[in-house]
Design an enzyme around this catalytic site. Structure first.
Site, PDB file in Angstrom:
ATOM      1  CB  SER A 113     -10.634  13.960 -23.714  1.00 30.71           C
ATOM      2  OG  SER A 113     -10.004  13.129 -24.654  1.00 30.71           O
ATOM      3  CB  SER A 114     -11.857   8.672 -24.565  1.00 29.74           C
ATOM      4  OG  SER A 114     -11.223   9.040 -25.777  1.00 29.74           O
ATOM      5  CE1 TYR A 142      -7.669  18.841 -24.480  1.00 27.28           C
ATOM      6  CE2 TYR A 142      -8.107  16.490 -24.603  1.00 27.28           C
ATOM      7  CZ  TYR A 142      -8.549  17.796 -24.675  1.00 27.28           C
ATOM      8  OH  TYR A 142      -9.871  18.059 -24.936  1.00 27.28           O
ATOM      9  CE  LYS A 146     -10.481  18.715 -21.773  1.00 25.86           C
ATOM     10  NZ  LYS A 146     -11.535  19.749 -21.635  1.00 25.86           N
ATOM     11  CG  HIS A 185      -9.079  15.438 -33.151  1.00 27.21           C
ATOM     12  ND1 HIS A 185      -9.702  16.585 -32.687  1.00 27.21           N
ATOM     13  CD2 HIS A 185      -8.319  14.995 -32.119  1.00 27.21           C
ATOM     14  CE1 HIS A 185      -9.338  16.819 -31.440  1.00 27.21           C
ATOM     15  NE2 HIS A 185      -8.500  15.861 -31.071  1.00 27.21           N
TER      16      HIS A 185
END
Length: 331
Positions: A113-114, A142, A146, A185
């Protein structure tokens, strides 16, 4: 373009095939002629159980893995369930990546994820920005999970000569998204809110935050295309563009917009003609998140689905699926 990959004749396990991204990747693999796509739902395989995952891998001759399974959610969900987000994502990636190694799987693609990048990272965010600053507090657990997944892949490559790759998508949306009013989201949450406003003839839709943060959005079908592209890349090409750590690759459009502009687009897509309000008491999150996608472009891939076109097709899917499945919308 990639030559026909030998992976297309191998058994490929897609972890998380029922999620938005995993489902899109399965569609992409089938479209490209992959002959053996292996999937397992939660009722068949608990990815948080090391024993179950190891047994699953031992029972199948898996040639490659796409690790799209994750516990995901928006700002509200991340703030409310930080322990769940950290624990479950750590367990999933550790169990799957280690089981792949233990059973001799040479090819694996990990989806991150960014949010792995520092909150105030220079824009657009380059892959080298990883671990150079403080993370955004609202999704730190989170992000840490990642980052651990990226480093786990790097470590198996360095220590064991594996070919475990990582892609970091920007904000994703599209068919199969979670449209829960609180735990989703920004695009699905707002799309549902605008849809309900139209149904109720509401005169205003209120959006969390100031509307000023800038975000980049990528359609999930583009993400699936990019993921398979990276999975199939020739070793020499991949290594040439990911040195010195054989690390991750950003996936995005390279274009962003403000949350206000996104809301205006969603109003057009859903046919909402009322006013837009912004609740500045709610958190904005990171001020801007734009990916530097030059590394992926050099490797031969670019996004092809424009934002408003993608929003329109996603809205058609949402309305169609809501009606077909009799999803109860808030009255």
């Amino acid at each position: 373009m990639n030559a026909i990959s030998p992976l297309r004749s191998m058994p490929v396990f897609v972890a998380g095939h029922r999620g938005m991204v995993g489902a899109a990747i399965v569609r992409r693999l089938h479209a490209l002629g992959y002959q053996q796509v292996i999937t397992a739902g939660r009722d068949e395989l608990d990815l948080c159980s090391q024993t179950a995952v190891q047994q699953f891998f031992r029972d199948r001759k898996i040639g490659a893995v796409v690790l799209a399974a994750a516990k995901v959610g928006g700002i509200h969900a991340n703030n409310t369930y930080p322990a769940d987000f950290l624990f479950e994502n750590l367990m999933i990636e550790a169990n799957v990546i280690n089981a792949a190694h233990q059973t001799g799987v040479q090819h694996l693609l990990f989806l991150g994820s960014s949010c792995i990048y520092p909150r105030m990272a220079e824009q657009p965010m380059r892959e080298e920005a990883l671990l150079t600053g403080v993370l955004e507090p609202t999704n730190e657990p989170y992000a840490i999970a990642k980052i651990a997944g990226i480093k786990l892949c790097e470590s198996y490559n360095r220590q064991h000569g594996r070919n475990y790759r990582s892609v970091m998508p920007t904000n994703l949306y599209g068919p199969g998204d979670n449209f829960h009013p609180e735990n989703s989201h920004v695009i699905p949450a707002l799309m549902r809110r605008f849809h309900e406003a139209v149904q109720q003839n509401a005169t205003e839709v209120v959006i969390w935050g100031s509307g000023r943060p800038m975000r980049e959005f990528l359609h999930v079908d583009d993400m699936a295309s990019a993921s398979v592209h990276v999975l199939e890349l020739d070793d020499a090409d991949y290594k040439a563009h990911t040195q010195p750590m054989l690390s991750h690759i950003n996936v995005g459009t390279g274009v962003d917009c403000s949350i206000r502009e996104l809301a205006e687009s969603l109003a057009r897509v859903t046919g909402f003609s009322g006013a837009l309000g912004f609740d500045s008491s709610k958190p904005d999150g990171t001020p801007r998140k734009l990916m530097d996608v030059s590394r992926l472009e050099k490797l031969g891939w670019q996004a092809s689905i424009g934002l408003e076109d993608g929003l329109r097709s996603t809205y058609r899917w949402f309305v169609s699926e809501a009606l077909k499945k009799s999803v109860t919308l808030r009255k």
